[in-house]
Scaffold this motif. Structure first.
Motif, PDB file in Angstrom:
ATOM      1  N   LEU A  39      -8.319 -19.845  21.919  1.00 53.66           N
ATOM      2  CA  LEU A  39      -7.039 -18.619  22.588  1.00 53.66           C
ATOM      3  C   LEU A  39      -6.511 -20.296  23.127  1.00 53.66           C
ATOM      4  O   LEU A  39      -4.666 -20.428  23.184  1.00 53.66           O
ATOM      5  CB  LEU A  39      -7.166 -17.810  23.760  1.00 53.66           C
TER       6      LEU A  39
ATOM      7  N   TYR B 222      -0.403  -7.532  23.025  1.00 56.19           N
ATOM      8  CA  TYR B 222      -0.833  -9.003  23.126  1.00 56.19           C
ATOM      9  C   TYR B 222      -2.556  -8.982  23.708  1.00 56.19           C
ATOM     10  O   TYR B 222      -3.414 -10.449  22.851  1.00 56.19           O
ATOM     11  CB  TYR B 222       0.036  -9.703  23.513  1.00 56.19           C
ATOM     12  N   ASN B 223      -2.688  -8.568  24.283  1.00 56.01           N
ATOM     13  CA  ASN B 223      -3.792  -8.362  25.447  1.00 56.01           C
ATOM     14  C   ASN B 223      -5.232  -7.896  24.123  1.00 56.01           C
ATOM     15  O   ASN B 223      -5.795  -8.504  24.272  1.00 56.01           O
ATOM     16  CB  ASN B 223      -3.994  -7.262  26.358  1.00 56.01           C
TER      17      ASN B 223
ATOM     18  N   THR C 216      -2.085 -21.386  23.317  1.00 58.77           N
ATOM     19  CA  THR C 216      -1.405 -21.387  23.965  1.00 58.77           C
ATOM     20  C   THR C 216      -0.756 -22.812  23.966  1.00 58.77           C
ATOM     21  O   THR C 216       0.208 -22.854  24.554  1.00 58.77           O
ATOM     22  CB  THR C 216      -1.977 -21.015  25.638  1.00 58.77           C
TER      23      THR C 216
ATOM     24  N   ALA D  21      -5.468 -11.012  21.786  1.00 61.13           N
ATOM     25  CA  ALA D  21      -6.039 -12.274  23.014  1.00 61.13           C
ATOM     26  C   ALA D  21      -7.396 -11.780  22.550  1.00 61.13           C
ATOM     27  O   ALA D  21      -8.338 -13.440  22.823  1.00 61.13           O
ATOM     28  CB  ALA D  21      -5.496 -12.827  24.354  1.00 61.13           C
TER      29      ALA D  21
ATOM     30  N   LEU E 191      -1.815 -13.697  15.925  1.00 64.71           N
ATOM     31  CA  LEU E 191      -0.053 -13.814  16.683  1.00 64.71           C
ATOM     32  C   LEU E 191       0.813 -13.711  16.013  1.00 64.71           C
ATOM     33  O   LEU E 191       1.552 -12.751  17.104  1.00 64.71           O
ATOM     34  CB  LEU E 191      -0.376 -14.723  17.769  1.00 64.71           C
TER      35      LEU E 191
ATOM     36  N   MET F   2     -11.859 -14.876  28.810  1.00 64.48           N
ATOM     37  CA  MET F   2     -10.310 -14.427  28.829  1.00 64.48           C
ATOM     38  C   MET F   2      -9.240 -14.190  30.636  1.00 64.48           C
ATOM     39  O   MET F   2     -10.405 -13.677  31.276  1.00 64.48           O
ATOM     40  CB  MET F   2      -9.887 -13.445  28.185  1.00 64.48           C
TER      41      MET F   2
END
Ligand SMILES: Cc1cc2nc3c(=O)[nH]c(=O)nc-3n(C[C@H](O)[C@H](O)[C@H](O)COP(=O)(O)OP(=O)(O)OC[C@H]3O[C@@H](n4cnc5c(N)ncnc54)[C@H](O)[C@@H]3O)c2cc1C
Length: 495
Positions: free
Chosen positions: A379, A367-368, A383, A371, A444, A223
């Motif tokens: 991920l 969100y961090n 996206t 993710a 999400l 990430m």
């Protein structure tokens, strides 16, 4: 022996330090600013150089004249950025998000120099070549010890403002438990996994790049992301960063590998500054702003306080407004003669309740968390699926956040993209299992709801120190609910 006595000591000559020092001095208190670098290297700091809306006074409050800074041609070197691009080249994905709310690329060194000059113009005494190596305390923080030009010096103060950047060494020097507080200290030193490590080079290409009006991001194997931020059509800030809760990446080697494989960078050189290659790396905060940024005689702001965007790692703006807030709160506390936790609480109150941006950053940190819990290949697939409006909101560039609250719209966009990308074979390319992908998308979507819940919780941030514990236990309860919803095991939980 005390060599120097001041109302306020500011440690750090970065953005937060300059905003804090200039603000406190403009309020009429006596301020010394200590910076470990020599004068001519002040502002020479690892950065991607992307800055948001430099002329917007909400972003940059206080006495620093940002119009003057932005009008300086040596600072605002690229005023033409009008889009963000996300390239996942393995997947053939190129997302283009219009970026209309005033992003620019600056020369970070010149920017830093102008800020230091303005702080001095407001009456701040600046000591360069001064490395702080001890914090002195006696019930409250009372000063620091440092080495200045090779000689030991002791400084005494009413308030110490720690703007020494992400993973501030000062926070390891203070014994917060030993300070006089009515209950447990509200200040907590952040864990190292809440930071990222980032590195950048300035490279000069032979020909203009065709994305000179864009800031470009690409995924990494962990990430994090690689960026290309054009300062001019032929001078590009290229860099990368990853979060320290993941496997470390040898940043300089990984960046070289990327740059050497790009045709537009063939024959490019690394630019020089101070007779050396312009290559710099540093830590970066990737967490929510600290719950409390105050302790008796002590305030913190900027990277040291976690006022950085928890997804993109952008922290210039957060350093500016939190530095302003720290300088203002310090001056008020000195005037009132109360530098206790309660006396300095105005810093927390202003950031979370009045200005409010710290509350938004804290909420987006969800969100961090989400993710980080997803495998990087999933991920990347997610996206690719996300509608561009959703992405724009997550990277914090949206000007229409309220209009985006319609989850139906986002849901429909994800489904539409799911069908398109399935046809293109995107997920087969990544070897991603569809059930896993579906769960990640659901996770999400759930996270979006939790972001709204966090926003409501942070809107209720306590105006007074005395209500802090009650507020924090409510917020911690929300953390637990969120982690349970994401099915995170205890050792996967961020806080
Ligand atoms: C590679 C990289 C790229 C980035 N790209 C972007 C971007 O494009 N846009 C964006 O908005 N943000 C970006 N950021 C984040 C941004 O740079 C930081 O959030 C911002 O610099 C924080 O400012 P600050 O004033 O809090 O700390 P800093 O800028 O780190 O300043 C801290 C200062 O304190 C001094 N100091 C530290 N310890 C001591 C000591 N013991 N004694 C005396 N002085 C000391 C340091 O020398 C330094 O001058 C990036 C960060 C990195 C690492």
């Amino acid at each position: 022996m005390v060599d120097s006595q001041h109302d306020v000591i500011v440690v750090g000559g970065g953005i937060a330090g300059c905003f804090a020092a200039a603000t406190a001095a403009a309020e009429g208190v006596d301020v010394v600013q200590l910076e470990r670098k020599p004068r001519e290297e002040g502002g020479f700091i690892a950065c991607g150089d992307a800055i948001k809306s430099p002329r917007n006074p909400t972003n940059y409050p206080g006495p620093i004249d940002m119009d003057a800074v932005a009008n300086d041609e040596s600072v605002l070197i690229d005023n033409n950025i009008d889009q963000i691009e996300w390239w996942d080249e393995d997947l053939g994905v190129r997302k283009v998000l219009p970026y209309q709310n005033g992003s620019n690329v600056i020369d970070r060194y010149e920017f830093g120099q102008r800020l230091l000059e303005q702080a001095a113009d407001h009456g701040v005494e600046q000591h360069y070549d001064t490395v702080v190596n001890e914090v002195v305390q006696d019930g409250r923080v009372t000063g620091v010890k440092a080495i200045r030009d090779g000689e030991p010096v002791t400084y005494e103060c009413d308030v110490l403002i720690d703007t020494a950047g992400a993973q501030s060494i000062l926070q390891d020097m203070v014994d917060f438990e030993a300070l006089d507080t009515p209950a447990e200290p509200t200040f907590e030193v952040p864990h190292y996994t809440h930071f990222g490590s980032a590195y950048r080079e300035i490279i000069e290409t032979e020909e203009p790049v065709d994305y000179h009006n864009a800031i470009v991001g690409k995924p990494l194997e962990e990430m994090g992301y690689i960026w290309y931020f054009p300062r001019t059509p032929t001078q590009i800030n290229v860099g990368l960063g990853f979060q320290m809760n993941k496997e470390p990446i040898p940043l300089a080697d990984r960046l070289r590998r990327d740059v050497e494989n790009r045709p537009e960078f063939r024959g490019a050189n690394v630019a020089e500054r101070f007779d050396r290659k312009n290559k710099l790396g540093s830590a970066i905060a990737l967490r929510r702003p600290l719950d409390s940024m105050v302790a008796p005689g002590y305030l913190t702001a900027g990277g040291a306080a976690g006022t950085t965007h928890p997804i993109t790692g952008k922290g210039i703006r957060g350093a500016a407004y939190s530095g302003y807030s720290a300088g203002r709160a310090a001056a008020l506390a000195v005037e009132d003669g109360d530098v206790s936790e309660a006396g300095l609480w105005e810093h927390n109150r202003w950031l979370y309740r009045e200005h409010g941006e710290a509350a938004k950053l804290a909420s987006w940190d969800a969100y961090n968390v989400a993710a980080s819990s997803i495998d990087v290949s999933v991920l990347r697939a997610v996206t690719a699926l996300l509608p561009e409006k959703e992405l724009r909101e997550i990277v914090g560039t949206s000007t229409e956040v309220d209009g985006l609250k319609s989850k139906l719209l986002v849901g429909a966009g994800v489904l539409r993209n799911f069908a398109t990308e399935t046809r293109k074979g995107t997920f087969d390319e990544l070897g991603v299992d569809r059930t896993e992908l579906y769960e990640a998308v659901l996770g999400l979507k759930r996270t979006r709801d939790y972001v709204s819940e966090y926003e409501r919780r942070y809107e209720a941030y306590p105006a007074e120190r005395s209500s802090f514990e009650r507020w924090r236990s409510e917020r911690d309860r929300l953390d637990r609910e969120f982690y349970d919803a994401l099915e995170l095991s205890p050792d996967e939980r961020k806080y």
